[in-house]
Every structure is written in C-alpha cells, then in structure tokens.
Design a protein around this motif. Structure first.
Motif, PDB file in Angstrom:
ATOM      1  N   ALA A   6      33.465 -91.714   0.709  1.00  0.00           N
ATOM      2  CA  ALA A   6      33.816 -90.318   0.461  1.00  0.00           C
ATOM      3  C   ALA A   6      33.075 -89.367   1.390  1.00  0.00           C
ATOM      4  CB  ALA A   6      33.509 -89.955  -0.995  1.00  0.00           C
ATOM      5  N   ALA A   7      32.010 -89.849   2.042  1.00  0.00           N
ATOM      6  CA  ALA A   7      31.137 -88.978   2.826  1.00  0.00           C
ATOM      7  C   ALA A   7      31.588 -88.872   4.279  1.00  0.00           C
ATOM      8  CB  ALA A   7      29.704 -89.505   2.763  1.00  0.00           C
ATOM      9  N   ASP A   8      31.057 -87.858   4.947  1.00  0.00           N
ATOM     10  CA  ASP A   8      31.296 -87.661   6.373  1.00  0.00           C
ATOM     11  C   ASP A   8      30.169 -88.259   7.216  1.00  0.00           C
ATOM     12  OD1 ASP A   8      33.598 -85.752   6.015  1.00  0.00           O
ATOM     13  OD2 ASP A   8      32.021 -84.655   4.966  1.00  0.00           O
ATOM     14  N   MET A   9      28.992 -88.416   6.602  1.00  0.00           N
ATOM     15  CA  MET A   9      27.829 -88.909   7.324  1.00  0.00           C
ATOM     16  C   MET A   9      27.023 -89.813   6.396  1.00  0.00           C
ATOM     17  SD  MET A   9      24.836 -86.690   9.259  1.00  0.00           S
ATOM     18  CE  MET A   9      23.878 -86.242   7.830  1.00  0.00           C
ATOM     19  N   VAL A  10      26.379 -90.824   6.968  1.00  0.00           N
ATOM     20  CA  VAL A  10      25.546 -91.744   6.196  1.00  0.00           C
ATOM     21  C   VAL A  10      24.143 -91.731   6.780  1.00  0.00           C
ATOM     22  CG1 VAL A  10      25.199 -94.126   5.456  1.00  0.00           C
ATOM     23  CG2 VAL A  10      27.519 -93.214   5.637  1.00  0.00           C
ATOM     24  N   LEU A  11      23.140 -91.492   5.926  1.00  0.00           N
ATOM     25  CA  LEU A  11      21.749 -91.554   6.355  1.00  0.00           C
ATOM     26  C   LEU A  11      21.268 -92.992   6.235  1.00  0.00           C
ATOM     27  CD1 LEU A  11      20.157 -88.379   4.695  1.00  0.00           C
ATOM     28  CD2 LEU A  11      21.282 -88.607   6.907  1.00  0.00           C
ATOM     29  N   VAL A  12      20.969 -93.616   7.364  1.00  0.00           N
ATOM     30  CA  VAL A  12      20.588 -95.023   7.367  1.00  0.00           C
ATOM     31  C   VAL A  12      19.316 -95.250   6.560  1.00  0.00           C
ATOM     32  CG1 VAL A  12      19.886 -96.961   8.826  1.00  0.00           C
ATOM     33  CG2 VAL A  12      21.700 -95.411   9.585  1.00  0.00           C
ATOM     34  N   ASP A  13      18.355 -94.305   6.656  1.00  0.00           N
ATOM     35  CA  ASP A  13      17.064 -94.493   6.003  1.00  0.00           C
ATOM     36  C   ASP A  13      16.916 -93.704   4.708  1.00  0.00           C
ATOM     37  OD1 ASP A  13      17.029 -91.998   7.067  1.00  0.00           O
ATOM     38  OD2 ASP A  13      15.296 -92.304   8.373  1.00  0.00           O
ATOM     39  N   ASN A  14      17.988 -93.022   4.262  1.00  0.00           N
ATOM     40  CA  ASN A  14      17.959 -92.249   3.004  1.00  0.00           C
ATOM     41  C   ASN A  14      16.961 -91.105   3.019  1.00  0.00           C
ATOM     42  OD1 ASN A  14      19.534 -94.476   2.355  1.00  0.00           O
ATOM     43  ND2 ASN A  14      18.754 -94.658   0.287  1.00  0.00           N
ATOM     44  N   ASP A  15      16.449 -90.720   4.157  1.00  0.00           N
ATOM     45  CA  ASP A  15      15.338 -89.773   4.240  1.00  0.00           C
ATOM     46  C   ASP A  15      15.861 -88.360   4.461  1.00  0.00           C
ATOM     47  OD1 ASP A  15      12.950 -88.455   4.622  1.00  0.00           O
ATOM     48  OD2 ASP A  15      12.099 -89.993   5.936  1.00  0.00           O
ATOM     49  N   PHE A  16      15.358 -87.400   3.648  1.00  0.00           N
ATOM     50  CA  PHE A  16      15.791 -86.014   3.815  1.00  0.00           C
ATOM     51  C   PHE A  16      15.397 -85.470   5.185  1.00  0.00           C
ATOM     52  CE2 PHE A  16      15.461 -81.409   3.374  1.00  0.00           C
ATOM     53  CZ  PHE A  16      16.691 -81.112   2.809  1.00  0.00           C
ATOM     54  N   ALA A  17      14.315 -85.990   5.743  1.00  0.00           N
ATOM     55  CA  ALA A  17      13.910 -85.545   7.081  1.00  0.00           C
ATOM     56  C   ALA A  17      15.007 -85.835   8.105  1.00  0.00           C
ATOM     57  CB  ALA A  17      12.608 -86.221   7.490  1.00  0.00           C
ATOM     58  N   THR A  18      15.779 -86.888   7.883  1.00  0.00           N
ATOM     59  CA  THR A  18      16.896 -87.191   8.780  1.00  0.00           C
ATOM     60  C   THR A  18      17.974 -86.125   8.669  1.00  0.00           C
ATOM     61  OG1 THR A  18      16.417 -89.550   8.496  1.00  0.00           O
ATOM     62  CG2 THR A  18      18.557 -88.984   9.436  1.00  0.00           C
TER      63      THR A  18
ATOM     64  N   VAL B  69      27.124 -86.275   2.593  1.00  0.00           N
ATOM     65  CA  VAL B  69      26.122 -87.143   3.209  1.00  0.00           C
ATOM     66  C   VAL B  69      25.741 -88.233   2.213  1.00  0.00           C
ATOM     67  CG1 VAL B  69      23.864 -87.252   4.323  1.00  0.00           C
ATOM     68  CG2 VAL B  69      25.256 -85.168   4.506  1.00  0.00           C
ATOM     69  N   ALA B  70      26.063 -89.482   2.535  1.00  0.00           N
ATOM     70  CA  ALA B  70      25.760 -90.605   1.648  1.00  0.00           C
ATOM     71  C   ALA B  70      24.510 -91.334   2.123  1.00  0.00           C
ATOM     72  CB  ALA B  70      26.940 -91.577   1.604  1.00  0.00           C
ATOM     73  N   MET B  71      23.918 -92.064   1.181  1.00  0.00           N
ATOM     74  CA  MET B  71      22.719 -92.836   1.485  1.00  0.00           C
ATOM     75  C   MET B  71      23.099 -94.238   1.957  1.00  0.00           C
ATOM     76  SD  MET B  71      20.413 -90.613   0.835  1.00  0.00           S
ATOM     77  CE  MET B  71      21.605 -89.371   1.313  1.00  0.00           C
ATOM     78  N   GLY B  72      22.564 -94.645   3.088  1.00  0.00           N
ATOM     79  CA  GLY B  72      22.911 -95.941   3.647  1.00  0.00           C
ATOM     80  C   GLY B  72      22.187 -97.090   2.988  1.00  0.00           C
ATOM     81  N   ARG B  73      20.998 -96.831   2.444  1.00  0.00           N
ATOM     82  CA  ARG B  73      20.191 -97.895   1.843  1.00  0.00           C
ATOM     83  C   ARG B  73      20.311 -97.808   0.329  1.00  0.00           C
ATOM     84  NH1 ARG B  73      14.207 -97.653   3.641  1.00  0.00           N
ATOM     85  NH2 ARG B  73      15.200 -98.119   5.631  1.00  0.00           N
ATOM     86  N   GLY B  74      21.075 -98.714  -0.259  1.00  0.00           N
ATOM     87  CA  GLY B  74      21.222 -98.742  -1.706  1.00  0.00           C
ATOM     88  C   GLY B  74      22.337 -97.861  -2.232  1.00  0.00           C
ATOM     89  N   GLY B  75      22.989 -97.085  -1.373  1.00  0.00           N
ATOM     90  CA  GLY B  75      24.080 -96.243  -1.828  1.00  0.00           C
ATOM     91  C   GLY B  75      25.328 -97.060  -2.101  1.00  0.00           C
ATOM     92  N   THR B  76      26.174 -96.565  -3.001  1.00  0.00           N
ATOM     93  CA  THR B  76      27.405 -97.273  -3.325  1.00  0.00           C
ATOM     94  C   THR B  76      28.428 -97.093  -2.202  1.00  0.00           C
ATOM     95  OG1 THR B  76      28.339 -95.358  -4.471  1.00  0.00           O
ATOM     96  CG2 THR B  76      27.017 -96.875  -5.784  1.00  0.00           C
ATOM     97  N   GLU B  77      29.333 -98.069  -2.081  1.00  0.00           N
ATOM     98  CA  GLU B  77      30.386 -97.978  -1.066  1.00  0.00           C
ATOM     99  C   GLU B  77      31.319 -96.802  -1.351  1.00  0.00           C
ATOM    100  OE1 GLU B  77      30.594 -99.696   1.774  1.00  0.00           O
ATOM    101  OE2 GLU B  77      28.647-100.427   1.131  1.00  0.00           O
ATOM    102  N   VAL B  78      31.475 -96.453  -2.626  1.00  0.00           N
ATOM    103  CA  VAL B  78      32.327 -95.320  -2.975  1.00  0.00           C
ATOM    104  C   VAL B  78      31.777 -94.046  -2.358  1.00  0.00           C
ATOM    105  CG1 VAL B  78      33.260 -93.962  -4.882  1.00  0.00           C
ATOM    106  CG2 VAL B  78      32.993 -96.430  -5.130  1.00  0.00           C
ATOM    107  N   ALA B  79      30.467 -93.847  -2.495  1.00  0.00           N
ATOM    108  CA  ALA B  79      29.844 -92.647  -1.930  1.00  0.00           C
ATOM    109  C   ALA B  79      29.955 -92.640  -0.412  1.00  0.00           C
ATOM    110  CB  ALA B  79      28.373 -92.579  -2.360  1.00  0.00           C
ATOM    111  N   LYS B  80      29.739 -93.795   0.222  1.00  0.00           N
ATOM    112  CA  LYS B  80      29.813 -93.853   1.686  1.00  0.00           C
ATOM    113  C   LYS B  80      31.222 -93.545   2.177  1.00  0.00           C
ATOM    114  CE  LYS B  80      26.164 -97.370   1.881  1.00  0.00           C
ATOM    115  NZ  LYS B  80      25.865 -98.786   2.171  1.00  0.00           N
TER     116      LYS B  80
END
Length: 908
Positions: A674-686, A661-672
C-alpha cells in the motif's frame, strides 16, 4: 436471527447469548449439514475480489494527460516534417512513461491481493462434536473453532474457553505486546484494541490456547473492514504531477494560440498558406519542451538511487518529489521512533537504584549505581536475586545470528534476560546453578509467573528456590518482607515500593516486580504455597528505547518546518513518554502534551476532530479508520502528509496519504504494497534523509524547467517575429528540433545530477498551492527569452546584411541559441547563489555535457552530411566572435539580475 447477528457487538454479550444468537452448540459446534447451508448463505470466508479497470482501459489512461497530448502532437508534427528519427524519440518518451505508469498502477492493487492472502490458512473446527481440519474458506458464522500456539486466527471469534491465551495483534491494532485474553463480558463501546474476549482474523496466537464461536467471516471481519477502507482510499496525485498537469494545460493553450496567431498573421500579410502552416508548425515544435518528460523521469530516478543509498526504497517514482513537499509526517512509534526491542533501563531494590546502559537485545552494557560507579554482584545481594529472577523465571531465549542479537519469546521477558546478561548472569550459568524443576506459567488472573529451581550452589544441594516475576501489586501481595543488599530480610514497606513503581511508570517505563523464596522445600509449586512466603528483591523498569538518531531527526524535520505527529496503537502513557524523549512535545501546550486516545477521538464532532488533527501531536490506541480520518483531516487543512506504518491496520492510511511509508524490517506485506516508499532499516532518521533528498529532486526539476523554457519561448517568438516582419525564418523546424533534443540530453540532464544545495533543510516546506514557477522565476525566464530573441534576430540580420548565405546566417543563430543555453545552464545550477559559490567542478557531469554539445555543434556546422540534413553551412571565425560576445552579454545580464535579487531579498 442469523442475518441480524451480523454487526452485533459480540464482545458485549455473554457466551450463552452469543451461542443463542448464532444458533450453535458451544460444546459440539454446528452440524455438517448446517455448516454447508450457512456456507451457501454467507459465502466463503475470504475477502472479496476488487473490480478493477481492464488492461486496455488502464493502458489508455496513461495517455490521458495534457503534457502527453502535447508530446503526441509533437511526434505527429515531426513525422509530418519527415523527421522520423526525432518523431520516434518523442514517441519513445511517451511510451516509456506510459509503461512505467501502467506497471506502477498494477502494483498498487497488490495491497488488496495481499489482504486476501492473509486469511488463507488452515483451521481446526468442531462439527458434530468432532474436531477436524478445514481450510479457512470453509468456516461459517456459528462454527466452533479451537486455537493453539502458532495458529493464525482464521476469522473473528468470540472466545468461550481459554488456557493462558496470548495473541499478537500488532498487525491489526498496533499493540506492541502480545495481548492476554479472557472470556469476560465487556462494554459494547470497548474499542477493538481492548476487546480481550475476542480474537480477529489475521492475528497470531503466541501462547496458550482456547476455543470460540466464529462471529464474522470474509468481508464482515475487522480485516474485511480494512480491506474496504483500502479499496475506497483513493491514491492522490503527487504535488509534482498536479503542478505539471497545470503547467501542461497552460503550455498547451499558449502553443495553440501562438501557432494560430502565426498562421493568421502570415495569411493576412498575403503569404502563402502552405508556408505559413510550415511556420506555425515550426513555432509549435519550438515551444514544446520535448526533453521535459525525460528530465523529470531521470531526475526522479536519480533521487531513487540516492535514497536507496540512504536505505529508503521508492516504489512509485513520483513519490520521490512528494517527500520534498511534505508538511506533516505522521509517524508510527514502535520500530520507527523506537528500537522495537524492550530494554531494562532501571533496576530498583530496597537499598538503591541502578541504571542499566546499552540498548536493544545486545548483552553489551553495564549496571551503575547512583554515583555512576560500576556494580559488583558480590556486594549487592538483592540486585543479584532480582536479575536472577529475570533470567531464570522466563521462557525467553537470547539468540545471536550473524552478529545480530534477538529474542525468541516475549519481549518483556527478553529484556530481563538481557539485563541479567549485562551483569554476567548468562543462560548457561543459570542452567548450571539453578536448574528448573517446575513452572507455574503467567495467567491473566494471577498476573505473575513462578518457577522452582534446584540451587546447586546452596549449602544443602537439595534445597529449592522459587523465583517470581510479574505485576508489582500482585507480586507484592504475596510477599512477607523485602531483601536488602546485605542479604538480610526486613519488613515489607508497601508505600516505598509503590512510590518507586509509580515514579518509574511516570517516566513511561513498564515496571515488573521480582521476588524469591529460598529454602523452598515443597515440590508442589502453587499459588497457595507461595502466598505470604515470598521476599521482594526489586523492581525492573523497561521500555522500548527511542532510536539514537530519532531525536535529531525530529529536530531536523521541525527546523525544516515539518510537523511530526505520532499515531500509534500503543497506550497513551507509553506513547507520550517516547514522544517526550525524542523531542516531539517541545513547545507543545498542555492540551497537546496530553495527546488523544482513539476512544476520546470517537467522541469528537467532525469539526472538533479536524481541529484536534491539526493541533495534537500524539494519538494513541487509534483504529485503522481513525488513522485514515486523521490523514484526510490534515489534507483538508492543506497539508502534504507522509504516513509511516507497518501493520495491516496502517494500510488504508498509507494508501490515502500523499506518501505512504512502510517499514521494511518486520513490516507486513500489506503495508509495503500500500506504501509508496519502504524504509529498509525502519529508522525515522531515514525519513528525514528521504525528505532532504526529495527537496533536492524538486529543486533540480525546477532548475531544468527554468533552464529549458527560455529556449522554447524564444524559438517560438523568433518564428512569430519573422512572420510579423515578413522576413525569412531565422531558424528552421529541423534546426529547432536539433536544439531542443541535443541540448536537453547533453546540457539539461546535467541538472538532474546536481548536488543538494547547503541549507536545504533549513527552509520551510514548499507551499502546496505555490505554482511550479514562481513570479520571480517567470520574470527570469522571460528575461532570458528576450535576450535570446534579440540576440539571435540581430545576429541573423547582421549575417545576411553582410553578405552571408541564408544557411550560414541560420547556422549562426542556431549556435547562438546553444551558446546562451550553455552559459545560462551555469546560472541555473543554483537559482539563488552565484556560480562562484557553488563551484564549477562540483558537478562532474557538467564538463562532459558541455564538451559533447560543443562537438555536436561543430559537426552540425562543418560536416557536409549534417549541412544537408539540417540546412546549415560553415561559418567564419568572426561569426564565432560575435556569438561569444552576445553570449557574454546574456550571461552578465542574468548574473546581475540574480545578484540584485539576492541583495534585495527577492525570492525565487
């Protein structure tokens, strides 16, 4: 010697030793000729391309699956029966699934491409004593490079000269703050995150400048090591794909055995081999759940859509269901559990302690005293000067764009600017009343910053004011007294100040001291002119605050039986404080509460490491390889692991985890990538919301399989029973295809839109070793299959015995199959609760699907063209009544079975 230099712990060597090792001049750099030779010897400074399977092989790999084999066989069989439309539909499903798999597999390789692109930049290198700009590809070990603010570091470099150099290493190490660099020799065991005399490829210079010797390029860099880990990390099959593969293998064997038995029994009875071959084909077609791949794909797609509405973007379709099986979530700290916006929470002065509310960089908030009353700056002199120091002795700027507040500059300084703004001390007011005239920037030796201002509000307008902020010990060492809220200076009480600072630090807060020197007459702002002349005004304590919904999301995950662990590159004290705030440490033992650092993990044996991965909840200052090992250790314990991250250092673990799970806000493209899912708001609640949706997806797939299998089994058994009895086939192959394809679309797909059942997050995660169909579900499937076989056989024989034509009797049997499927569909909307509790109209697609199916059955029964194609015939009203009676009995039996299981606690 040059080859031996590779792999050396350069941070443990002096500058002189590094220069000798790489045979370079720390003043003039390499010669042009030597650099060219080394480029030939060591190769370009780029990450190696990864060898991947060819296009044809990757396409063929999409068909290498037992269920696909069964579907291809179904397509071939239906084509052999001249049912070309049905054959095309089945083949179309296979091709669509293969296309999706090929596209997703191709995208997975983008992580390595993104890593390679990170090091493609310009570099300033000194050769033959002259500075020149070259592409980063041309750098070689031994090169002398210079760095300035804003530069991307082009290779791994041992620093030899620095000027207030600070580097953002968050993408590589997870360190949340820019790191101050120096040239000091460090122990060889120092981890990457603490090597202050090194800078690494792919990181960013945020302030100052420096020079250093290149000690590693290309694959030998720390980034190259991560590239190797990403390439070596195998992406695991999801729980659903593993279970479907097992289910498909069993299904294939059962179909082949039953078809062979049908053919063999018929031939032994003296029936014609051609007729028995037709019967065997009919059985095989009936047993194949043609609608299953489409149902799985659509259910996952619906889950993707629902997750997108909850700000989670799925990159790989099967990942939707994986979330529902997750047993451990390994969460990053900064930006996921926290806001990633430093915020001053407390201001301490010699006369009081003040709480600052509000969160993040928004200047909305108030300051309150110990009684909870709002504070007026006019009555609190020390507080006002402390806030002024934070607002004026800084290079950070508070910005607003489209209603979003942000900081340009250091996050710590930004937090102090925001705290002052909450008290009404704005940047414009500071610029007007205290215009800056001189600056002494922060240095790693002094550990404080000082600025000189002209006080336009003083009685003598020419008076200067020096403002200082920095580390508590360093600022206090320059002070001769401390300021009271009444504006009077009193003797410095070091014990009280350090006691207050220690108490705030124990709460996980970062503490900075502020001081002032009024009536500063000297125009020369130096450490000597400040030493012993400052007055301490207070302490400001800040942290990256936990997200508002983080504690609730952690609690929800733990209530659902999901363990949450924090894995961060930040310091252990900060990590454990945040973990405690969000409830991660509730109920933990003392050992678990302390957490582990990367250095401590390195000292563990393999067995101890695996045990620590299971029981420890906070891991700090960890390296990329340690993150990967943690994921693998948890998987070895049988866990389904979800891993969150945003940096390059997270990519290997993201790729290896069951779901990255990569972070959509401020996350690197490498992490995105490599990930299966991207959290648009970077929030653990998501994350918690996504787990809930994933559980709903698995439920709906299970419901579809539990609904469709009785029909497939019953169709096969009806054919087998007819062959054994030497009777006419109650249902023809074309009629079986009609049942399977139309009901799968009109009825079965309704289940893919079924809402999540209440309490879905109050049950434990599904055991990864539990089969797709539990014993209770298998029992129910066999029960419904038996009802279908008995009912259709009885109805077929009744119709024939009472004078009905063979075509009409078969039409009755076909309609009975569909009617029982429809009534059983209502039951399958929940595998445990009654239809009356979930409501008939909670899924609006249900009515539409049943209506379409009814129209289709009437067309099949009464339209002459359909009669000709499918071998059907019109039936009478009495026959419809008998169909209704058998259907009602089947529905009642299933309802009683479900009720008994609820009453006696049988699980599904």
């Amino acid at each position: 010697m040059l080859e031996l230099a590779n792999g050396t712990a350069h941070h443990g060597l002096s500058v002189h030793e590094v220069a000798l090792l790489w045979e370079t001049d720390p003043g003039r750099g390499l010669s042009t000729g030597e650099a060219a030779q080394r480029l030939t010897r060591f190769g370009p400074n780029r990450l190696p391309a990864t060898t991947t399977a060819g296009v044809v092989r990757r396409i063929l790999r999409q068909f290498h699956h037992p269920l696909i084999y069964v579907l291809l066989a179904a397509a071939a069989i239906t084509a052999a029966l001249s049912e070309y439309v049905d054959s095309a539909v089945i083949l179309g499903v296979v091709l669509v699934n293969a296309a999706v798999g090929f596209i997703q597999e191709s995208k997975a390789e983008a992580a390595l491409d993104a890593l390679r692109s990170m090091v493609q930049t310009q570099a300033t290198v000194v050769r033959d004593g002259r500075s020149r700009t070259v592409t980063s590809d041309e750098l070689v070990p031994g090169d002398l490079v210079t760095l300035e603010s804003g530069d991307k570091v082009p290779a791994d470099v041992r620093l030899i000269r620095i000027t207030e150099l600070r580097v953002d290493e968050s993408a590589l190490t997870g360190e949340s703050m820019p790191v101050a660099k120096d040239e000091v020799v460090l122990p060889t065991t120092t981890p990457v995150s603490d090597r202050r005399n090194m800078v690494y490829s792919g990181t960013l210079v945020t302030a100052g400048g420096g020079a250093g010797i290149v000690v590693a390029t290309g694959a030998e860099t720390e980034l190259g090591e991560i590239h190797r880990l990403v390439g070596a990390s195998e992406r695991l099959a999801t729980p659903l794909t593993r279970k479907l593969a097992e289910f498909s293998k069993i299904l294939t064997v059962v179909i082949l055995v039953l078809a062979a038995a049908t053919f063999g029994v018929g031939v032994l009875r003296g029936e014609a081999a051609v007729d028995m071959f037709t019967a065997a084909i009919a059985l095989a077609v009936g047993a194949i759940p043609e609608g299953l791949p489409a149902a799985v794909t659509i259910t996952l797609a619906v889950g993707v859509s629902r997750m997108a509405r909850r700000r989670a973007v799925i990159r790989r379709l099967p990942a939707v269901e994986t979330l529902g099986s997750t047993t451990v979530v390994c969460s990053d700290k900064t930006g996921t559990l926290t806001e990633n916006q430093m915020t001053v929470r407390t201001v301490w002065t010699p006369d009081g302690r003040y709480d600052v509310d509000g969160s993040g960089y928004s200047p909305e908030g108030t300051l309150r005293d110990a009684r909870g009353a709002d504070v007026s700056m006019d009555d609190h002199v020390a507080l006002r000067w402390s806030l002024l120091a934070g607002a004026a002795c800084t290079d950070a700027v508070l910005t607003e764009e489209d209603g979003r507040w942000g900081i340009v500059g250091d996050p710590t300084e930004g937090a102090m600017v925001v705290a002052a703004a909450k008290a009404g001390i704005t940047a414009s007011e500071v610029a007007r009343s205290l215009p800056r005239t001189a600056t002494m920037p922060f240095s790693s030796e002094r550990r404080y910053m000082a600025t000189l201002h002209r006080d336009t509000t003083a009685s003598r307008p020419g008076d200067g004011v020096a403002l200082v902020k920095g580390a508590v010990e360093q600022v206090m060492a320059q002070c001769l007294g401390m300021l009271g809220e009444d504006g009077r200076t009193r003797p410095l009480d070091r014990d009280t100040i350090m006691g207050a600072a220690d108490e705030l630090a124990r709460q996980g807060l970062r503490v900075l001291a502020t001081a002032v020197r009024p009536s500063f007459e000297s125009a020369d702002l130096t450490a000597n002119t400040l030493r012993g002349n400052l007055i301490l005004t207070g302490l400001q304590a800040m942290l990256d605050p936990p997200r508002t919904a983080a504690a609730g999301a952690v609690a929800a995950c733990r209530a659902a039986g999901i363990e949450v662990k924090m894995i961060t590159g930040d310091h252990l004290g900060t990590a454990t404080a945040v973990a405690d705030h969000v409830g991660l440490l509730d109920g933990a033992s003392d050992v678990e509460r302390m957490g582990l650092t990367g250095a401590e993990m390195s000292a563990l044996s393999a067995a101890e490491f695996t045990d620590a991965a299971e029981r420890t909840r906070v891991f700090a200052r960890v390296s990329p390889e340690q993150k990967l090992r943690l994921v693998e250790a948890l998987q070895a314990h049988g866990h389904v692991v979800a891993m969150t991250g945003d940096g390059v250092n997270d990519a290997p673990a993201l790729r290896r985890a069951d779901i990255g799970v990569a972070m959509g806000r401020g996350g690197t493209e490498v992490a995105k990538d490599a990930a299966d899912m991207v959290l648009v708001d970077n929030d653990f609640a998501t994350m918690e919301a996504a787990v809930e949706e994933g559980r709903g997806v698995f439920d709906n797939i299970t419901k579809f399989i539990a609904w469709t299998l009785p029909t497939n089994i019953a169709e096969g058994l009806v054919i087998l029973a007819a062959v054994v009895a030497g009777a006419a086939l109650p249902i023809l192959p074309t009629q079986i295809l009609w049942i399977n394809m139309t009901t799968a679309v009109a009825l079965g797909l309704v289940l893919t839109f079924e809402p999540k059942e209440p309490g879905i997050m109050n049950r434990p995660p599904r055991d990864p070793d539990q089969p797709l169909l539990t014993r209770a579900l298998v029992t129910r499937i066999l029960l419904v299959s038996a009802l279908l076989v008995a009912g259709s056989w009885w109805l077929f024989e009744w119709e024939v015995a009472h004078g009905a034509e063979l075509e009409a009797a078969r039409t009755a049997a076909v309609n009975l199959f569909v009617a029982v499927e429809a009534i059983y569909l209502l039951s399958c909307r929940s595998l445990t609760r009654s239809i009356w509790r979930i409501g008939l109209f909670s899924n609006p697609w249900l009515i539409a699907g049943v209506t379409i199916q009814i129209i289709g059955q009437l067309a099949l029964t009464y339209l002459p063209a359909m009669n000709t194609i499918f071998g059907t015939a019109p039936i009478t009203a009495d026959t419809w009544l008998r169909i209704a009676a058998v259907t009602a009995i089947a529905g009642a039996v299933v309802a009683v079975d479900k009720g008994l299981r609820r009453k006696y606690g049988a699980t599904e």
